[in-house]
Design a protein around this motif. Structure first.
Motif, PDB file in Angstrom:
ATOM      1  N   MET A   1      28.157  35.321 -19.389  1.00  0.00           N
ATOM      2  CA  MET A   1      28.117  34.327 -20.451  1.00  0.00           C
ATOM      3  C   MET A   1      26.987  34.650 -21.434  1.00  0.00           C
ATOM      4  SD  MET A   1      28.338  30.864 -18.201  1.00  0.00           S
ATOM      5  CE  MET A   1      27.752  30.872 -16.525  1.00  0.00           C
ATOM      6  N   PHE A   2      25.815  34.969 -20.887  1.00  0.00           N
ATOM      7  CA  PHE A   2      24.691  35.283 -21.768  1.00  0.00           C
ATOM      8  C   PHE A   2      25.014  36.490 -22.627  1.00  0.00           C
ATOM      9  CE2 PHE A   2      22.274  32.898 -18.505  1.00  0.00           C
ATOM     10  CZ  PHE A   2      21.703  31.971 -19.336  1.00  0.00           C
ATOM     11  N   HIS A   3      25.670  37.469 -22.014  1.00  0.00           N
ATOM     12  CA  HIS A   3      26.032  38.645 -22.796  1.00  0.00           C
ATOM     13  C   HIS A   3      26.949  38.266 -23.951  1.00  0.00           C
ATOM     14  CE1 HIS A   3      28.835  42.089 -23.532  1.00  0.00           C
ATOM     15  NE2 HIS A   3      27.687  42.548 -23.937  1.00  0.00           N
ATOM     16  N   GLY A   4      27.848  37.340 -23.714  1.00  0.00           N
ATOM     17  CA  GLY A   4      28.738  36.899 -24.775  1.00  0.00           C
ATOM     18  C   GLY A   4      27.970  36.325 -25.958  1.00  0.00           C
ATOM     19  N   ASN A  65      35.024  26.682 -26.135  1.00  0.00           N
ATOM     20  CA  ASN A  65      35.027  25.933 -24.882  1.00  0.00           C
ATOM     21  C   ASN A  65      33.638  25.331 -24.645  1.00  0.00           C
ATOM     22  OD1 ASN A  65      35.146  24.946 -22.329  1.00  0.00           O
ATOM     23  ND2 ASN A  65      35.667  26.881 -21.359  1.00  0.00           N
ATOM     24  N   PRO A  66      33.478  24.035 -24.940  1.00  0.00           N
ATOM     25  CA  PRO A  66      32.144  23.432 -24.840  1.00  0.00           C
ATOM     26  C   PRO A  66      31.647  23.300 -23.406  1.00  0.00           C
ATOM     27  CG  PRO A  66      33.790  21.774 -25.338  1.00  0.00           C
ATOM     28  CD  PRO A  66      34.485  23.096 -25.399  1.00  0.00           C
ATOM     29  N   ASP A  67      32.551  23.331 -22.431  1.00  0.00           N
ATOM     30  CA  ASP A  67      32.117  23.162 -21.031  1.00  0.00           C
ATOM     31  C   ASP A  67      31.145  24.250 -20.613  1.00  0.00           C
ATOM     32  OD1 ASP A  67      33.742  21.021 -20.992  1.00  0.00           O
ATOM     33  OD2 ASP A  67      35.354  21.960 -19.840  1.00  0.00           O
ATOM     34  N   ILE A  68      31.502  25.506 -20.931  1.00  0.00           N
ATOM     35  CA  ILE A  68      30.635  26.614 -20.537  1.00  0.00           C
ATOM     36  C   ILE A  68      29.278  26.490 -21.212  1.00  0.00           C
ATOM     37  CG2 ILE A  68      30.414  29.110 -20.460  1.00  0.00           C
ATOM     38  CD1 ILE A  68      32.678  28.348 -18.835  1.00  0.00           C
TER      39      ILE A  68
END
Lengths: 103, 103
Positions: A1-4, A65-68
């Motif tokens: 996720m951080f990489h994204g 996607n606000p959940d992530i």
DNA sequence: CTGATCTACAACCACACGGTTGTACGTTAG
DNA sequence: CTAACGTACAACCGTGTGGTTGTAGATCAG
């Protein structure tokens, strides 16, 4: 996720598609790079779960996607909490040590 | 900053040094990789402002910086807020449209 | 049907990343 | 002083990243 999220273009894409669903080509038009490059960025975001795509005719609509985002925000807050816990532990030790003889 | 956190080893280092200051070699002992590799990870974290180093004799103590964590957490929350704002706007449109004829 | 549009994907390139080993230097311990 | 320790840094390697161009398949407009 951080990489994204570790790329300015991708963060900008995330922000845009959170505001409003947009097709890949609509996104691509806004950046000074090829369509394929934007396509790759969207693919990275999709793999990270930050974004999802749904077909509409020949277009592919991208939405955030606000959940992530919330999950990651919570994680960072927990890191901060670790520090606060440690700071509090230090305070406790200092408070306990009200005898000026001891250091 | 995101790039700094985009690696499991580095996130683990951040967590450790938030709990307690540690020398680079003390950190290196905990991971199945060379000292130089850990040194590089610390350097990345330092460049990202997530961590800072202070000399103590021949050791270099690493400590976490909770401010940056909080900053990033706030940024992610603002992203989430964007979405919530948009969701609310949609709700308003639907609420305004109380005439069943219109879609 | 034909052509324009949107997407997908492969091949390629320069470069950065995560890891290694080796060397060198300052600091502490004996 | 000498040896061991903690650190810094350079060189190297395989792999992934961010970008390009080119080709090909669906889908829509006329």
């Amino acid at each position: 996720m951080f990489h994204g999220l570790a790329d300015a273009t991708r963060r900008d894409i995330v922000e845009r598609v959170l505001r409003e669903e947009q097709s890949v080509s609509a996104l691509a038009r806004r950046y000074a790079m090829s369509f394929a490059a934007v396509q790759k960025h969207v693919a990275v975001l999709e793999r990270a779960g930050l974004v999802s795509k749904t077909r509409r005719g020949r277009e592919q609509l991208v939405r955030g996607n606000p959940d992530i985002l919330r999950t990651v925000a919570r994680l960072l807050e927990s890191y901060e909490q670790i520090w606060r816990h440690r700071a509090r532990a230090i305070d406790d030790i200092l408070a306990e040590d009200d005898d000026p003889e001891r250091t």
